[in-house]
Structure formats: structure tokens, C-alpha cells
Design a protein around this motif. Structure first.
Motif, PDB file in Angstrom:
ATOM      1  N   LEU A 160     -22.680  11.700  13.669  1.00 49.67           N
ATOM      2  CA  LEU A 160     -22.285  10.596  12.789  1.00 49.67           C
ATOM      3  C   LEU A 160     -23.312  10.327  11.693  1.00 49.67           C
ATOM      4  O   LEU A 160     -22.945   9.922  10.592  1.00 49.67           O
ATOM      5  CB  LEU A 160     -22.055   9.318  13.606  1.00 49.67           C
ATOM      6  CG  LEU A 160     -20.795   9.300  14.452  1.00 49.67           C
ATOM      7  CD1 LEU A 160     -20.779   8.064  15.344  1.00 49.67           C
ATOM      8  CD2 LEU A 160     -19.564   9.344  13.567  1.00 49.67           C
ATOM      9  N   ASP A 161     -24.600  10.575  11.982  1.00 45.52           N
ATOM     10  CA  ASP A 161     -25.622  10.290  10.975  1.00 45.52           C
ATOM     11  C   ASP A 161     -25.584  11.271   9.808  1.00 45.52           C
ATOM     12  O   ASP A 161     -26.303  11.107   8.832  1.00 45.52           O
ATOM     13  CB  ASP A 161     -27.017  10.219  11.596  1.00 45.52           C
ATOM     14  CG  ASP A 161     -27.463  11.516  12.266  1.00 45.52           C
ATOM     15  OD1 ASP A 161     -26.745  12.537  12.163  1.00 45.52           O
ATOM     16  OD2 ASP A 161     -28.539  11.495  12.901  1.00 45.52           O
ATOM     17  N   GLU A 162     -24.718  12.302   9.877  1.00 40.88           N
ATOM     18  CA  GLU A 162     -24.585  13.223   8.757  1.00 40.88           C
ATOM     19  C   GLU A 162     -23.476  12.814   7.786  1.00 40.88           C
ATOM     20  O   GLU A 162     -23.297  13.445   6.747  1.00 40.88           O
ATOM     21  CB  GLU A 162     -24.348  14.651   9.271  1.00 40.88           C
ATOM     22  CG  GLU A 162     -25.582  15.185   9.986  1.00 40.88           C
ATOM     23  CD  GLU A 162     -25.480  16.650  10.325  1.00 40.88           C
ATOM     24  OE1 GLU A 162     -24.635  17.345   9.748  1.00 40.88           O
ATOM     25  OE2 GLU A 162     -26.264  17.093  11.177  1.00 40.88           O
ATOM     26  N   PRO A 211     -22.050  10.232   4.986  1.00 37.19           N
ATOM     27  CA  PRO A 211     -22.530   9.168   4.093  1.00 37.19           C
ATOM     28  C   PRO A 211     -21.995   7.817   4.565  1.00 37.19           C
ATOM     29  O   PRO A 211     -20.894   7.728   5.129  1.00 37.19           O
ATOM     30  CB  PRO A 211     -21.931   9.543   2.730  1.00 37.19           C
ATOM     31  CG  PRO A 211     -21.597  10.994   2.833  1.00 37.19           C
ATOM     32  CD  PRO A 211     -21.266  11.242   4.270  1.00 37.19           C
ATOM     33  N   GLU A 212     -22.748   6.766   4.340  1.00 36.86           N
ATOM     34  CA  GLU A 212     -22.368   5.430   4.792  1.00 36.86           C
ATOM     35  C   GLU A 212     -21.013   4.976   4.257  1.00 36.86           C
ATOM     36  O   GLU A 212     -20.291   4.249   4.931  1.00 36.86           O
ATOM     37  CB  GLU A 212     -23.447   4.414   4.402  1.00 36.86           C
ATOM     38  CG  GLU A 212     -24.710   4.540   5.203  1.00 36.86           C
ATOM     39  CD  GLU A 212     -25.740   3.486   4.823  1.00 36.86           C
ATOM     40  OE1 GLU A 212     -25.339   2.390   4.376  1.00 36.86           O
ATOM     41  OE2 GLU A 212     -26.934   3.772   4.987  1.00 36.86           O
ATOM     42  N   GLU A 213     -20.681   5.390   3.028  1.00 41.17           N
ATOM     43  CA  GLU A 213     -19.431   4.924   2.423  1.00 41.17           C
ATOM     44  C   GLU A 213     -18.179   5.603   2.984  1.00 41.17           C
ATOM     45  O   GLU A 213     -17.067   5.236   2.652  1.00 41.17           O
ATOM     46  CB  GLU A 213     -19.463   5.074   0.894  1.00 41.17           C
ATOM     47  CG  GLU A 213     -19.521   6.503   0.401  1.00 41.17           C
ATOM     48  CD  GLU A 213     -20.934   7.046   0.224  1.00 41.17           C
ATOM     49  OE1 GLU A 213     -21.054   8.124  -0.392  1.00 41.17           O
ATOM     50  OE2 GLU A 213     -21.905   6.430   0.702  1.00 41.17           O
ATOM     51  N   CYS A 240     -15.518   6.203   5.773  1.00 45.49           N
ATOM     52  CA  CYS A 240     -14.935   5.566   6.952  1.00 45.49           C
ATOM     53  C   CYS A 240     -14.654   6.655   7.983  1.00 45.49           C
ATOM     54  O   CYS A 240     -13.822   7.526   7.757  1.00 45.49           O
ATOM     55  CB  CYS A 240     -13.649   4.844   6.554  1.00 45.49           C
ATOM     56  SG  CYS A 240     -12.780   4.128   7.946  1.00 45.49           S
ATOM     57  N   SER A 272     -22.274   8.942  19.028  1.00 46.38           N
ATOM     58  CA  SER A 272     -23.162   9.633  18.100  1.00 46.38           C
ATOM     59  C   SER A 272     -22.509  10.791  17.343  1.00 46.38           C
ATOM     60  O   SER A 272     -23.128  11.361  16.460  1.00 46.38           O
ATOM     61  CB  SER A 272     -24.398  10.150  18.846  1.00 46.38           C
ATOM     62  OG  SER A 272     -23.989  11.114  19.807  1.00 46.38           O
ATOM     63  N   SER A 314     -22.721  15.745   2.745  1.00 51.72           N
ATOM     64  CA  SER A 314     -23.491  14.969   1.780  1.00 51.72           C
ATOM     65  C   SER A 314     -22.577  14.460   0.696  1.00 51.72           C
ATOM     66  O   SER A 314     -21.579  15.083   0.349  1.00 51.72           O
ATOM     67  CB  SER A 314     -24.594  15.835   1.158  1.00 51.72           C
ATOM     68  OG  SER A 314     -24.036  16.926   0.499  1.00 51.72           O
TER      69      SER A 314
END
Length: 190
Positions: free
Chosen positions: A87-89, A91-93, A95, A122, A186
């Protein structure tokens, strides 16, 4: 290039304009009713092979119903196309929840599409199979018009719109080694 006088039937290196309805399991899932007919360069693999193989020789105004096996459409369902990505790969934007469809590019700049299947604490599980993979497709088609391709269309292997190549803004790219399951996502600038 094909001469104008020869454009009475669908043949390789001819731009075909075609109305269609796609039926899966007795339900129409897509058609040209809303957006109008599609255009493609016959013989260049612009449409699924199982449909393209049946169009040669059709004349303007002719209709045909073709049932295409999964292997000649979007392929068989491939369980290896389901990939876990941390999940940390993402981007925050973005969904990340089940059912979300993502548009991505691989390291060779090829477009990829995936659906989020599940999300854990995770990792997210993405399915890169086409939504119609493993399905038999029935097409009802009607040939609307034929025209010779431009030299540029022949060189590029596909039809260009009235404005040439359309630029799409892609917000997400996926660099993935499916065999190892390693991936990096990314955000791209618009």
C-alpha cells in the motif's frame, strides 16, 4: 496503399467504420449506440483478433454476428495476473479500495489496466486480467463506411482522429516485474 476504387469490401490496410453491440452471457455490455461507430485499421490488430478475422470481405451496409472464444478475444483468465502490491507504493491521492479501476503504464510505456480486488493492512491485490478475460463474446456488427488510410496511419498502424494523436493525461504508472511480484507505483505530472 489500397486504391479508392477497391474500397467496396473490408480488407487489410483499409480504415473501417463499424457499428457494434457486444453481448456477454445474453446481456449487451457495450455498443456503439452512445459514442457512435468505431474506426480501426483492418489487419493491424487494432481490435480483438477473433472479430477482425471475420470481417474481411464484408461490404458497406453488411451486418454479421460473430461469437468469439475467450482465447481469440481478451484471452483466458490468468491467475498470475493477480499481483500483491504494498500500500505504501500507491500515491496518497489514489483511492485504493475493492472495485477501483486503475490506469497505469509499465516500464515500456505500455498502458495497463487493473482492478483492486482486495485491500489488506499493508498490501492491495490488483487484477491485471481484462474484465472480459475468460469470457466468450458475441458481436453484432454493421459496416458503416470504408476509406483508405493516410500514409501516417499506415506507418503508425492505427487510425488517427481529426486532430491526430490524442494526448491523454496519465496520473499513474506502474513499473512491475510480474514474475517476481515486485512493483513500484508513482504519480506522474499532468
Amino acid at each position: 496503399m489500397t486504391e479508392n476504387k477497391e474500397l467496396t469490401m473490408v480488407a487489410d490496410e483499409v480504415v473501417v467504420t463499424m457499428d457494434y453491440a457486444l453481448t456477454v452471457d445474453g446481456e449487451i455490455v457495450d455498443s456503439s449506440d452512445e459514442d457512435g461507430p468505431i474506426q480501426f485499421l483492418q489487419g493491424y490488430g487494432n481490435i480483438i483478433p477473433g472479430l477482425e478475422a471475420h470481417l474481411g470481405g464484408l461490404a458497406v451496409g453488411e451486418s454479421l454476428q460473430v461469437t468469439v472464444a475467450a482465447k481469440d478475444a481478451y484471452g483466458e483468465f490468468d491467475p498470475e495476473q493477480i499481483v500483491d502490491i504494498p500500500l505504501d507504493e500507491f500515491p496518497e491521492e489514489i483511492c485504493v479500495e475493492p472495485g477501483v479501476e486503475l490506469e497505469m503504464k509499465d516500464q515500456d510505456d505500455n498502458m495497463l489496466f487493473a482492478r483492486v480486488v482486495s485491500v489488506g493492512k499493508s498490501r492491495a491485490k490488483l487484477d491485471f486480467n481484462h474484465p472480459l478475460a475468460g469470457r466468450e463474446l458475441t458481436f453484432d456488427v454493421n459496416i458503416v463506411s470504408l476509406r483508405p488510410p493516410t500514409a501516417e496511419e499506415l506507418e503508425h498502424g492505427h487510425v488517427h482522429g481529426s486532430e491526430g494523436h490524442a494526448d491523454k493525461n496519465h496520473k499513474l504508472t506502474l513499473l512491475q516485474d510480474v514474475a517476481s511480484g515486485n512493483a513500484m507505483i508513482s504519480a506522474l505530472g499532468i
